[in-house]
Design a protein around this motif. Structure first.
Motif, PDB file in Angstrom:
ATOM      1  N   ASN A 457     -55.773  13.191 -23.731  1.00 27.27           N
ATOM      2  CA  ASN A 457     -55.101  12.620 -24.901  1.00 27.27           C
ATOM      3  C   ASN A 457     -55.071  11.102 -24.751  1.00 27.27           C
ATOM      4  O   ASN A 457     -54.289  10.552 -23.985  1.00 27.27           O
ATOM      5  N   LEU A 458     -55.943  10.416 -25.481  1.00 25.48           N
ATOM      6  CA  LEU A 458     -56.047   8.967 -25.350  1.00 25.48           C
ATOM      7  C   LEU A 458     -54.748   8.275 -25.749  1.00 25.48           C
ATOM      8  O   LEU A 458     -54.327   7.305 -25.103  1.00 25.48           O
ATOM      9  N   GLY A 459     -54.116   8.770 -26.799  1.00 28.16           N
ATOM     10  CA  GLY A 459     -52.862   8.160 -27.222  1.00 28.16           C
ATOM     11  C   GLY A 459     -51.797   8.250 -26.157  1.00 28.16           C
ATOM     12  O   GLY A 459     -51.039   7.288 -25.936  1.00 28.16           O
ATOM     13  N   TYR A 460     -51.722   9.382 -25.460  1.00 24.11           N
ATOM     14  CA  TYR A 460     -50.715   9.518 -24.416  1.00 24.11           C
ATOM     15  C   TYR A 460     -51.067   8.676 -23.193  1.00 24.11           C
ATOM     16  O   TYR A 460     -50.173   8.208 -22.484  1.00 24.11           O
ATOM     17  N   MET A 461     -52.344   8.474 -22.935  1.00 18.09           N
ATOM     18  CA  MET A 461     -52.734   7.577 -21.842  1.00 18.09           C
ATOM     19  C   MET A 461     -52.262   6.162 -22.119  1.00 18.09           C
ATOM     20  O   MET A 461     -51.698   5.489 -21.237  1.00 18.09           O
ATOM     21  N   ILE A 462     -52.476   5.690 -23.349  1.00 15.36           N
ATOM     22  CA  ILE A 462     -52.011   4.347 -23.712  1.00 15.36           C
ATOM     23  C   ILE A 462     -50.496   4.264 -23.639  1.00 15.36           C
ATOM     24  O   ILE A 462     -49.922   3.282 -23.158  1.00 15.36           O
ATOM     25  N   PHE A 463     -49.838   5.312 -24.110  1.00 18.73           N
ATOM     26  CA  PHE A 463     -48.380   5.379 -24.065  1.00 18.73           C
ATOM     27  C   PHE A 463     -47.875   5.271 -22.629  1.00 18.73           C
ATOM     28  O   PHE A 463     -46.949   4.506 -22.333  1.00 18.73           O
ATOM     29  N   THR A 464     -48.477   6.030 -21.711  1.00 21.93           N
ATOM     30  CA  THR A 464     -48.055   6.009 -20.313  1.00 21.93           C
ATOM     31  C   THR A 464     -48.323   4.658 -19.659  1.00 21.93           C
ATOM     32  O   THR A 464     -47.490   4.144 -18.910  1.00 21.93           O
ATOM     33  N   LEU A 465     -49.480   4.070 -19.960  1.00 20.77           N
ATOM     34  CA  LEU A 465     -49.829   2.784 -19.357  1.00 20.77           C
ATOM     35  C   LEU A 465     -48.879   1.687 -19.824  1.00 20.77           C
ATOM     36  O   LEU A 465     -48.336   0.928 -19.005  1.00 20.77           O
ATOM     37  N   ALA A 466     -48.648   1.589 -21.127  1.00 26.33           N
ATOM     38  CA  ALA A 466     -47.787   0.521 -21.653  1.00 26.33           C
ATOM     39  C   ALA A 466     -46.353   0.694 -21.174  1.00 26.33           C
ATOM     40  O   ALA A 466     -45.710  -0.265 -20.721  1.00 26.33           O
ATOM     41  N   GLY A 467     -45.832   1.909 -21.265  1.00 20.12           N
ATOM     42  CA  GLY A 467     -44.467   2.139 -20.816  1.00 20.12           C
ATOM     43  C   GLY A 467     -44.299   1.925 -19.326  1.00 20.12           C
ATOM     44  O   GLY A 467     -43.284   1.383 -18.880  1.00 20.12           O
ATOM     45  N   GLY A 468     -45.290   2.332 -18.526  1.00 20.03           N
ATOM     46  CA  GLY A 468     -45.201   2.138 -17.084  1.00 20.03           C
ATOM     47  C   GLY A 468     -45.206   0.670 -16.695  1.00 20.03           C
ATOM     48  O   GLY A 468     -44.423   0.239 -15.843  1.00 20.03           O
ATOM     49  N   ILE A 469     -46.087  -0.115 -17.324  1.00 22.72           N
ATOM     50  CA  ILE A 469     -46.128  -1.551 -17.019  1.00 22.72           C
ATOM     51  C   ILE A 469     -44.831  -2.222 -17.437  1.00 22.72           C
ATOM     52  O   ILE A 469     -44.287  -3.077 -16.718  1.00 22.72           O
ATOM     53  N   ALA A 470     -44.298  -1.840 -18.602  1.00 22.33           N
ATOM     54  CA  ALA A 470     -43.035  -2.421 -19.060  1.00 22.33           C
ATOM     55  C   ALA A 470     -41.895  -2.072 -18.101  1.00 22.33           C
ATOM     56  O   ALA A 470     -41.056  -2.922 -17.772  1.00 22.33           O
ATOM     57  N   GLY A 471     -41.852  -0.813 -17.634  1.00 23.48           N
ATOM     58  CA  GLY A 471     -40.811  -0.426 -16.697  1.00 23.48           C
ATOM     59  C   GLY A 471     -40.944  -1.130 -15.358  1.00 23.48           C
ATOM     60  O   GLY A 471     -39.947  -1.578 -14.778  1.00 23.48           O
ATOM     61  N   ALA A 472     -42.179  -1.259 -14.851  1.00 22.82           N
ATOM     62  CA  ALA A 472     -42.391  -1.951 -13.576  1.00 22.82           C
ATOM     63  C   ALA A 472     -42.024  -3.426 -13.692  1.00 22.82           C
ATOM     64  O   ALA A 472     -41.456  -4.008 -12.763  1.00 22.82           O
ATOM     65  N   ARG A 473     -42.357  -4.028 -14.840  1.00 25.34           N
ATOM     66  CA  ARG A 473     -41.968  -5.433 -15.040  1.00 25.34           C
ATOM     67  C   ARG A 473     -40.455  -5.582 -15.127  1.00 25.34           C
ATOM     68  O   ARG A 473     -39.884  -6.574 -14.679  1.00 25.34           O
ATOM     69  N   GLY A 474     -39.794  -4.572 -15.666  1.00 24.06           N
ATOM     70  CA  GLY A 474     -38.344  -4.642 -15.803  1.00 24.06           C
ATOM     71  C   GLY A 474     -37.614  -4.600 -14.475  1.00 24.06           C
ATOM     72  O   GLY A 474     -36.538  -5.187 -14.332  1.00 24.06           O
ATOM     73  N   VAL A 475     -38.177  -3.902 -13.479  1.00 27.14           N
ATOM     74  CA  VAL A 475     -37.498  -3.806 -12.184  1.00 27.14           C
ATOM     75  C   VAL A 475     -37.893  -4.946 -11.256  1.00 27.14           C
ATOM     76  O   VAL A 475     -37.395  -5.018 -10.126  1.00 27.14           O
ATOM     77  N   TYR A 476     -38.774  -5.835 -11.699  1.00 31.98           N
ATOM     78  CA  TYR A 476     -39.196  -6.947 -10.842  1.00 31.98           C
ATOM     79  C   TYR A 476     -38.034  -7.913 -10.654  1.00 31.98           C
ATOM     80  O   TYR A 476     -37.347  -8.282 -11.603  1.00 31.98           O
ATOM     81  N   SER A 477     -37.800  -8.318  -9.420  1.00 32.51           N
ATOM     82  CA  SER A 477     -36.738  -9.264  -9.072  1.00 32.51           C
ATOM     83  C   SER A 477     -35.379  -8.780  -9.581  1.00 32.51           C
ATOM     84  O   SER A 477     -34.646  -9.489 -10.261  1.00 32.51           O
ATOM     85  N   THR A 478     -35.057  -7.541  -9.241  1.00 35.49           N
ATOM     86  CA  THR A 478     -33.765  -6.989  -9.619  1.00 35.49           C
ATOM     87  C   THR A 478     -32.649  -7.731  -8.893  1.00 35.49           C
ATOM     88  O   THR A 478     -32.679  -7.876  -7.671  1.00 35.49           O
ATOM     89  N   LYS A 479     -31.676  -8.214  -9.658  1.00 37.11           N
ATOM     90  CA  LYS A 479     -30.567  -8.957  -9.074  1.00 37.11           C
ATOM     91  C   LYS A 479     -29.262  -8.175  -9.106  1.00 37.11           C
ATOM     92  O   LYS A 479     -28.302  -8.557  -8.450  1.00 37.11           O
ATOM     93  N   GLN A 480     -29.197  -7.123  -9.899  1.00 39.95           N
ATOM     94  CA  GLN A 480     -28.030  -6.267  -9.944  1.00 39.95           C
ATOM     95  C   GLN A 480     -28.476  -4.888 -10.414  1.00 39.95           C
ATOM     96  O   GLN A 480     -29.535  -4.729 -11.016  1.00 39.95           O
ATOM     97  N   ARG A 481     -27.639  -3.885 -10.130  1.00 36.94           N
ATOM     98  CA  ARG A 481     -28.038  -2.516 -10.412  1.00 36.94           C
ATOM     99  C   ARG A 481     -28.252  -2.268 -11.892  1.00 36.94           C
ATOM    100  O   ARG A 481     -29.077  -1.449 -12.285  1.00 36.94           O
ATOM    101  N   SER A 482     -27.504  -2.959 -12.724  1.00 32.85           N
ATOM    102  CA  SER A 482     -27.670  -2.753 -14.168  1.00 32.85           C
ATOM    103  C   SER A 482     -29.059  -3.174 -14.641  1.00 32.85           C
ATOM    104  O   SER A 482     -29.499  -2.751 -15.720  1.00 32.85           O
ATOM    105  N   ASP A 483     -29.773  -3.987 -13.839  1.00 35.65           N
ATOM    106  CA  ASP A 483     -31.131  -4.372 -14.224  1.00 35.65           C
ATOM    107  C   ASP A 483     -32.055  -3.162 -14.322  1.00 35.65           C
ATOM    108  O   ASP A 483     -33.011  -3.166 -15.105  1.00 35.65           O
TER     109      ASP A 483
END
Length: 805
Positions: A457-483
């Motif tokens: 499923n190409l659409g789900y591959m794109i979905f997984t890639l974009a969401g995964g990169i966004a989540g990994a970027r969000g946890v970069y340089s975590t300064k508090q647990r709420s991050d």
């Protein structure tokens, strides 16, 4: 410091990762001296076969998890003619669905037609007749009836304004002809009584609507349930012949004419027509109860099992394939599909292996060897991938079981796939592994894995890639647990946007597009939130099992109530304050050059914990006029200074500070020369003594391997040197920062980390800014009244003195 036995190795050696331990073991047998041994060792050294085998094993396990539910499509269809005899290649037992269904249908047919019997129907109907007649008679009291026939007709027409009130109270629409007849008879009580008495007589029968349509022709007995309060639920049987059809008016004829003996035929006919208007059935078909009992009857039928032996003929030549044959063929194909599944599993495993090899070659080629992926990193990424795949499959299975089977017509099954926490994998890797390149490649690998799991499923591959990169970027340089939760929100927002676009592109012209779009957008957002929750749940376990130090753990270590820091402030207060200042300097510099400020700060908090073992041998903890080094040889002083690194590593390992912190403790002095005691040894050396080796007065290293450790080295030396300044003016502080940075650079202490000259320029500015804030200018206070003077001396915040460590 606890004693060490001769069997103990040097602690720094114990701390190192012995990746060649197996080779060291084989060396004892002399295998490497044979041709085969030399060949195998050469292949292992060049191609890393053990790592390759481990990765292939992981790919096999992952492929098995993906293909666990794969089923081979059938090769036969109902209606085909068997050209040859079809034999069963295996022995098996299966449920005969055709026979079982026939039994279930017969069981359904045993359920009788069920009616609800309401004995209170007549009471309600008679009450309505009584109230409607009384209401009209009350209205007629105010009517003045003329003596002429024309006048009476006019009054009758005017009285039609009350027809709606009568019909509402009567409970049925009445024709104008009947209503006019009733008005002319002044809604006589005799007519009312005749209607009520005949309704009572009729209601003694069992009345139902459309009897012939409701009760099958061959059914003679039906079941009735009484709905009266005192005997609610009582059931009794009725013969079909006992039930009258309430819709057939021929069944209802006036028989009681008391009060209308002198009435005309017209009056009798009208009274009969009026009574027929309020004939209501007292038997009502209960479709829900019938359906429920039929389902129970179906469920009570045990499945019919048939046994097929190996090589038994299941379809003879020339036989037309029926549904029963198709069930046998389908069962055989299902059993045989295991071998096909194994082949598919192997092919997918080879694909994954090729992808991993390509990704590692990419890292080696485009990062110039700067990004090193350890075996532990490969293991944890493999574990995370398998866990997320299994978690997603279980999540989809449970949601389909709980919702799709019940609401499949309303909720498309794809929606639940978007709500799966697939972004948790990149988020976990982003927390555990600092390299952005590795996280990107893992996200791409995860997307391909999820695409294969959903039948490419190409659409789900794109979905997984974009969401995964966004989540990994969000946890970069975590300064508090709420991050972490905000990272889930970020991943959810990206998921929602991507799924909206992919669904629009792929299904815009299809039926049900709007329904799927409306459901998929919130499902994608929820998937991001679920990913954050799963990451929060798994990260402590992964930290503990694989000994990782994530930003979440660094937040815990940055708490000044940590036992090591509380002990250090008591045993070595000068070292404690020095560590705090160095931490502030490194945090500011790390923010300037894009390093990890939290790692740098926490590393500096613990970099000198080894000094607690011999705190009075370090200048920041000494009292004025008391220096233990004056009474020992420079060699012993050197040994004590070097020991604080080894002791710090041991204490860090006992407290499970994590590899990055312990690396910082090992590397924060690099291979720096302990120049004070080296020069002292040179001064004390007699002509007959051997030469003083410079290497004996150097720290064992290694040199800083990453930027945060290099910043810790620079800040440690600069903060110590700034204490020796009698007047720490801005110019002097700037000079001492620049000189120390340049000296470390020229000595090669920064050669093995990735600090650039541009970074060093920013580091100098950040260190200078922090030091100027610490050693700020004081004002001169006025002299005291007793003749004494109160001078403000621009001394360091925590005292001065020469620092030898």
């Amino acid at each position: 410091m606890k004693p060490k036995g001769p069997q103990d190795k040097h602690l720094r050696e114990n701390y190192e990762d012995h990746s060649l331990r197996f080779l060291d073991w084989t060396h004892r047998f002399g295998i490497e001296r044979t041709f085969l041994g030399r060949f195998l060792f050469h292949i292992e050294e060049k191609f890393q076969l053990r790592r390759f085998a481990f990765v292939f094993l992981f790919c096999l396990i992952l492929a098995s998890a993906l293909t666990f539910e794969v089923r081979t499509p059938l090769n036969y269809q109902v209606g085909d003619v068997a050209k040859t005899d079809l034999y069963s290649p295996v022995s098996f037992e299966m449920v005969d669905e055709v026979t079982t269904e026939e039994k279930r249908v017969r069981a359904e047919m045993t359920v009788p037609v069920i009616f609800d019997f309401d004995p209170n129907v007549f009471e309600r109907v008679s009450g309505a007749v009584y109230r409607s007649f009384r209401l009209m008679r009350n209205q007629l009291k105010n009517v003045q009836w003329p003596r002429t026939a024309d006048g009476r007709d006019e009054v009758v027409k005017e009285f039609f304004i009350h027809k709606g009130e009568f019909e509402k109270e009567f409970g049925a629409p009445v024709s104008d002809y009947i209503f006019e007849w009733l008005v002319q008879n002044r809604f006589s009580a005799r007519i009312e009584n005749v209607v009520i008495r005949n309704l009572e007589a009729w209601s003694q029968n069992k009345l139902a609507e459309n009897v012939e349509k409701t009760i099958p022709a061959k059914t003679n007995i039906v079941l009735a349930r009484t709905l009266q309060k005192n005997n609610r639920g009582r059931e009794f049987n009725l013969r079909k012949q006992e039930i009258m059809d309430s819709t057939n008016t021929d069944n209802f004829v006036l028989k009681d004419f008391r009060g209308l003996e002198r009435a005309t035929g017209r009056d009798i006919s009208n009274a009969q027509a009026l009574a027929r208007l309020v004939i209501y059935p007292n038997l009502t078909l209960n479709k829900q109860e019938i359906s429920s009992r039929r389902e129970q009857a179906r469920g009570s039928v045990l499945p019919t099992t048939i046994s097929v032996k190996k090589n038994q003929v299941i379809v003879s030549e020339g036989t037309l394939i029926q549904p029963f044959h198709m069930a046998l063929i389908k069962e055989i194909e299902t059993l045989r599909s295991e071998s096909r599944r194994d082949l598919m599993t192997f092919a997918i495993a080879l694909l994954f292996l090729a992808m991993v090899v390509v990704f590692f070659q990419y890292l080696r080629r485009f990062t110039m060897g700067k990004v090193k992926v350890e075996n532990k990193d490969i293991l944890v990424m493999g574990v995370i991938t398998i866990v997320i795949v299994v978690f997603t499959k279980v999540f989809v299975f449970l949601t389909e079981t709980a919702f799709v089977t019940k609401f499949g017509g309303v909720i498309p099954p794809e929606i639940f796939l978007y709500a799966a926490p697939v972004a948790a994998g990149p988020m976990l890797v982003g927390l555990l592994i600092a390299s952005g390149e590795v996280v990107w490649l893992f996200s791409a690998f995860m997307a391909i894995v999820m695409g294969i799991m959903t039948d490419l499923n190409l659409g789900y591959m794109i979905f997984t890639l974009a969401g995964g990169i966004a989540g990994a970027r969000g946890v970069y340089s975590t300064k508090q647990r709420s991050d972490l939760y905000w990272a889930g929100v970020r991943a959810g927002a990206v998921n929602a946007m991507v799924v909206a676009l992919t669904v629009t592109i792929s299904k815009l012209e299809q039926e049900g597009f709007t329904q799927e779009l409306i459901g998929s957008i919130p499902a994608g957002f929820i998937g991001g939130l679920f990913s954050a929750m799963v990451a929060m749940m798994l990260i402590p376990l992964l930290e503990s099992v694989f000994n990782y130090t994530t930003d979440v753990k660094l937040l815990e270590l940055s708490n000044l109530n940590h036992p090591l820091l509380k002990t250090m402030i008591v045993k070595a207060p000068g070292t404690y304050h020095h560590s705090m200042l160095v931490g502030s300097m490194v945090e500011a510099a790390a923010e300037e050059i894009g390093a990890n400020p939290l790692l740098g700060k926490v590393m500096c908090y613990y970099h000198d914990i080894g000094k607690m073992e011999h705190a009075n041998y370090f200048i920041e903890n000494q009292k004025p006029g008391h220096n233990p080094h004056d009474h020992i040889s420079p060699y012993m002083s050197k040994t004590l200074l070097v020991a604080h690194v080894k002791d710090g590593v041991e204490m860090g390992m006992d407290s499970k500070l994590g590899k990055p912190i312990i690396d910082g403790i090992l590397q924060h002095h690099g291979t720096t020369l302990i120049s004070y005691f080296y020069n002292k040894a040179l001064d004390l050396r007699a002509d007959a003594d051997p030469e003083v080796a410079e290497d004996e007065f150097r720290y064992p290293g290694p040199k800083p391997q990453f930027r945060e450790a290099a910043l810790c080295m620079l800040a440690d030396s600069i903060e110590a040197a700034s204490r020796s300044l009698d007047e720490p003016t801005p110019v002097r502080l700037q000079n001492i920062v620049r000189n120390i940075v340049q000296r470390k650079f020229m000595e090669g202490q920064l050669d093995e980390c990735s600090l650039t000259l541009k970074d060093l320029s920013k580091v100098e500015a950040a260190f200078t800014r922090i030091l100027l804030g610490i050693y700020h200018q004081r004002i001169d206070y006025p002299k005291a009244a007793g003749g004494g003077a109160s001078e403000s001396v621009p001394t360091p915040l925590f005292g001065g003195g020469n620092r030898r460590s």
